[in-house]
Design a protein around this motif. Structure first.
Motif, PDB file in Angstrom:
ATOM      1  N   THR A  30      -1.725  80.586  74.455  1.00 35.15           N
ATOM      2  CA  THR A  30      -2.280  80.130  73.183  1.00 35.15           C
ATOM      3  C   THR A  30      -2.761  78.686  73.294  1.00 35.15           C
ATOM      4  O   THR A  30      -3.860  78.353  72.835  1.00 35.15           O
ATOM      5  CB  THR A  30      -1.231  80.258  72.059  1.00 35.15           C
ATOM      6  N   ASP A  35      -7.494  84.341  75.971  1.00 30.54           N
ATOM      7  CA  ASP A  35      -7.417  85.561  75.163  1.00 30.54           C
ATOM      8  C   ASP A  35      -7.452  86.834  76.005  1.00 30.54           C
ATOM      9  O   ASP A  35      -7.433  87.941  75.461  1.00 30.54           O
ATOM     10  CB  ASP A  35      -8.527  85.593  74.125  1.00 30.54           C
ATOM     11  N   TYR A  60      -4.204  90.366  72.934  1.00 32.68           N
ATOM     12  CA  TYR A  60      -4.939  89.943  74.130  1.00 32.68           C
ATOM     13  C   TYR A  60      -5.825  91.069  74.640  1.00 32.68           C
ATOM     14  O   TYR A  60      -5.449  92.242  74.589  1.00 32.68           O
ATOM     15  CB  TYR A  60      -3.971  89.544  75.253  1.00 32.68           C
TER      16      TYR A  60
END
Length: 102
Positions: A30, A35, A60
């Motif tokens: 994060t 991602d 994700y």
């Protein structure tokens, strides 16, 4: 040696079934605005399975390199891959993954 961590690499250890449990992996991802995760590992039907499930649950984009995973029995590996193909964003071979890198 070719797979050993290099200077500057982050190494996140986990003592639980999923790579997301019992450490700060999610905070690291994060904080770096990552991602997408690429999952490999031992025990396709246990640790890899749980890690993929947790990664998907956390939002994700999750890629699984099927030829970089194994289980104690090929049947367990293949059975886990059947399920993981439905869960992961993509299940692919390493050569395909590497060829798609920028």
């Amino acid at each position: 040696d070719a797979l050993a961590p290099q200077p500057g690499d982050l190494v996140v250890e986990h003592g639980r079934i999923s790579a997301f449990c019992g450490n700060d992996l999610e905070m690291i991802l994060t904080g770096r605005r990552i991602d997408t995760v690429v999952v490999t590992g031992m025990a396709t039907n246990v640790a890899v399975d749980h890690t993929v499930r947790d990664a998907v649950q956390k939002g994700y984009t999750t890629l699984l390199l099927e030829d970089c995973c194994c289980s104690s029995d090929d049947r367990f590996h293949e059975a886990a891959l059947l399920t993981l193909r439905a869960l992961a964003s993509d299940v692919l071979l390493t050569d395909t993954f590497v060829a798609a890198l920028p």
